[in-house]
Scaffold this motif. Structure first.
Motif, PDB file in Angstrom:
ATOM      1  N   SER A  10     -21.928 -18.335  45.362  1.00 17.74           N
ATOM      2  CA  SER A  10     -21.827 -19.243  44.495  1.00 17.74           C
ATOM      3  C   SER A  10     -21.871 -20.064  44.981  1.00 17.74           C
ATOM      4  O   SER A  10     -20.389 -20.387  45.548  1.00 17.74           O
ATOM      5  CB  SER A  10     -21.221 -19.144  43.095  1.00 17.74           C
ATOM      6  OG  SER A  10     -21.293 -17.741  42.882  1.00 17.74           O
ATOM      7  N   VAL A  11     -23.225 -21.632  45.165  1.00 13.09           N
ATOM      8  CA  VAL A  11     -23.156 -22.339  45.102  1.00 13.09           C
ATOM      9  C   VAL A  11     -23.515 -23.716  44.777  1.00 13.09           C
ATOM     10  O   VAL A  11     -24.230 -23.294  43.217  1.00 13.09           O
ATOM     11  CB  VAL A  11     -23.830 -22.984  46.447  1.00 13.09           C
ATOM     12  CG1 VAL A  11     -23.361 -22.210  47.899  1.00 13.09           C
ATOM     13  CG2 VAL A  11     -25.177 -22.110  46.816  1.00 13.09           C
ATOM     14  N   GLN A  12     -23.021 -24.642  44.931  1.00 11.36           N
ATOM     15  CA  GLN A  12     -23.955 -26.005  43.684  1.00 11.36           C
ATOM     16  C   GLN A  12     -25.297 -26.514  44.449  1.00 11.36           C
ATOM     17  O   GLN A  12     -25.174 -25.916  45.344  1.00 11.36           O
ATOM     18  CB  GLN A  12     -22.528 -26.885  43.352  1.00 11.36           C
ATOM     19  CG  GLN A  12     -21.528 -27.012  42.708  1.00 11.36           C
ATOM     20  CD  GLN A  12     -20.766 -27.980  42.389  1.00 11.36           C
ATOM     21  OE1 GLN A  12     -20.692 -28.897  43.156  1.00 11.36           O
ATOM     22  NE2 GLN A  12     -20.368 -28.078  41.159  1.00 11.36           N
ATOM     23  N   ALA A  13     -25.816 -27.057  43.163  1.00 13.38           N
ATOM     24  CA  ALA A  13     -27.333 -27.585  43.487  1.00 13.38           C
ATOM     25  C   ALA A  13     -27.394 -28.433  45.172  1.00 13.38           C
ATOM     26  O   ALA A  13     -26.388 -28.940  44.909  1.00 13.38           O
ATOM     27  CB  ALA A  13     -27.906 -27.987  42.233  1.00 13.38           C
ATOM     28  N   GLY A  14     -27.936 -28.180  45.783  1.00 12.47           N
ATOM     29  CA  GLY A  14     -27.773 -28.870  47.449  1.00 12.47           C
ATOM     30  C   GLY A  14     -26.482 -28.157  48.258  1.00 12.47           C
ATOM     31  O   GLY A  14     -26.810 -29.080  49.567  1.00 12.47           O
ATOM     32  N   GLY A  15     -26.720 -26.845  48.065  1.00 13.11           N
ATOM     33  CA  GLY A  15     -25.791 -26.668  49.235  1.00 13.11           C
ATOM     34  C   GLY A  15     -26.005 -25.571  50.170  1.00 13.11           C
ATOM     35  O   GLY A  15     -27.144 -25.604  50.386  1.00 13.11           O
ATOM     36  N   SER A  16     -25.658 -25.464  51.125  1.00 16.44           N
ATOM     37  CA  SER A  16     -25.942 -24.332  51.971  1.00 16.44           C
ATOM     38  C   SER A  16     -25.405 -23.120  52.226  1.00 16.44           C
ATOM     39  O   SER A  16     -24.024 -22.996  51.441  1.00 16.44           O
ATOM     40  CB  SER A  16     -25.801 -24.872  53.311  1.00 16.44           C
ATOM     41  OG  SER A  16     -26.887 -25.688  53.200  1.00 16.44           O
ATOM     42  N   ASN A  84     -29.962 -26.946  50.800  1.00 16.75           N
ATOM     43  CA  ASN A  84     -31.049 -27.886  50.006  1.00 16.75           C
ATOM     44  C   ASN A  84     -30.948 -26.862  49.083  1.00 16.75           C
ATOM     45  O   ASN A  84     -32.358 -26.608  48.126  1.00 16.75           O
ATOM     46  CB  ASN A  84     -31.907 -28.794  50.149  1.00 16.75           C
ATOM     47  CG  ASN A  84     -32.271 -29.613  49.278  1.00 16.75           C
ATOM     48  OD1 ASN A  84     -31.301 -30.001  48.350  1.00 16.75           O
ATOM     49  ND2 ASN A  84     -33.522 -29.852  49.284  1.00 16.75           N
ATOM     50  N   LEU A  85     -30.008 -25.916  48.395  1.00 14.96           N
ATOM     51  CA  LEU A  85     -30.351 -25.227  47.712  1.00 14.96           C
ATOM     52  C   LEU A  85     -30.774 -25.673  45.892  1.00 14.96           C
ATOM     53  O   LEU A  85     -30.303 -26.564  45.624  1.00 14.96           O
ATOM     54  CB  LEU A  85     -29.104 -23.886  46.928  1.00 14.96           C
ATOM     55  CG  LEU A  85     -29.239 -22.720  48.898  1.00 14.96           C
ATOM     56  CD1 LEU A  85     -27.738 -22.276  48.981  1.00 14.96           C
ATOM     57  CD2 LEU A  85     -30.429 -21.997  48.521  1.00 14.96           C
ATOM     58  N   THR A  90     -31.332 -18.792  42.578  1.00 12.36           N
ATOM     59  CA  THR A  90     -30.703 -17.640  42.073  1.00 12.36           C
ATOM     60  C   THR A  90     -31.256 -16.496  41.741  1.00 12.36           C
ATOM     61  O   THR A  90     -32.561 -16.338  41.539  1.00 12.36           O
ATOM     62  CB  THR A  90     -30.528 -18.117  41.115  1.00 12.36           C
ATOM     63  OG1 THR A  90     -29.780 -18.888  40.974  1.00 12.36           O
ATOM     64  CG2 THR A  90     -29.302 -17.449  39.891  1.00 12.36           C
ATOM     65  N   ALA A  91     -30.553 -15.322  42.736  1.00 11.02           N
ATOM     66  CA  ALA A  91     -31.649 -14.475  43.028  1.00 11.02           C
ATOM     67  C   ALA A  91     -30.243 -13.858  43.859  1.00 11.02           C
ATOM     68  O   ALA A  91     -29.858 -13.467  43.969  1.00 11.02           O
ATOM     69  CB  ALA A  91     -32.627 -14.239  43.381  1.00 11.02           C
ATOM     70  N   SER A 121     -25.673 -23.258  41.189  1.00 10.20           N
ATOM     71  CA  SER A 121     -25.619 -23.421  39.629  1.00 10.20           C
ATOM     72  C   SER A 121     -26.120 -25.424  39.710  1.00 10.20           C
ATOM     73  O   SER A 121     -25.919 -25.931  41.034  1.00 10.20           O
ATOM     74  CB  SER A 121     -24.233 -24.044  39.423  1.00 10.20           C
ATOM     75  OG  SER A 121     -23.196 -24.468  40.612  1.00 10.20           O
ATOM     76  N   SER A 122     -26.578 -25.926  38.540  1.00  5.58           N
ATOM     77  CA  SER A 122     -26.598 -26.915  38.635  1.00  5.58           C
ATOM     78  C   SER A 122     -25.729 -27.755  38.202  1.00  5.58           C
ATOM     79  O   SER A 122     -24.539 -28.035  37.794  1.00  5.58           O
ATOM     80  CB  SER A 122     -28.042 -27.372  37.714  1.00  5.58           C
ATOM     81  OG  SER A 122     -27.020 -26.670  36.679  1.00  5.58           O
TER      82      SER A 122
END
Length: 122
Positions: A10-16, A84-85, A90-91, A121-122
């Protein structure tokens, strides 16, 4: 070929994140590796692939410029580097293998690993 995908999380938006696909059983370097993903209630979709030669890659438009597929045949492992996720990434992500040439068609892959979940997550 037996495949095992790992590296999800699980990462935040913009993460890698970097996913790995470890192979065993046959001569890995003779196989193309594809990455696919499937979100709940959606069809499995192509993400990217790398052919049996290191220079041959292909990506879905939705991930082009953000995701990179690579391989290390000495380690019998392929990778999916995701940067830049976005929440829409999400999948559950799957790796697959087929002889020699890459394809964006999931039906052309003979071997599949279990999925690894990626949640953004956003």
């Amino acid at each position: 070929v037996q495949l095992q995908a790992s590296g999800g999380g699980s990462v935040q938006a913009g993460g890698s994140l970097r996913l790995s696909c470890a192979a065993s059983g046959r001569t890995f370097r003779n196989y193309a590796v594809g990455w696919f993903r499937q979100a709940p209630t959606e069809d499995r979709e192509f993400v990217g692939a790398i052919g049996w030669g290191y220079n041959n890659t292909y990506y879905a438009d939705s991930v082009k410029g953000r995701f990179t597929v690579s391989r290390d045949d000495a380690k019998n492992t392929a990778y999916l580097q995701m940067t830049n996720l976005k929440p829409e990434d999400t999948a559950t992500y799957y790796c697959a293998a087929r002889k020699l040439f890459l394809s964006s068609n999931s039906k052309q892959y003979d071997y599949w690993g279990q999925g690894t979940q990626v949640t953004v997550s956003s």
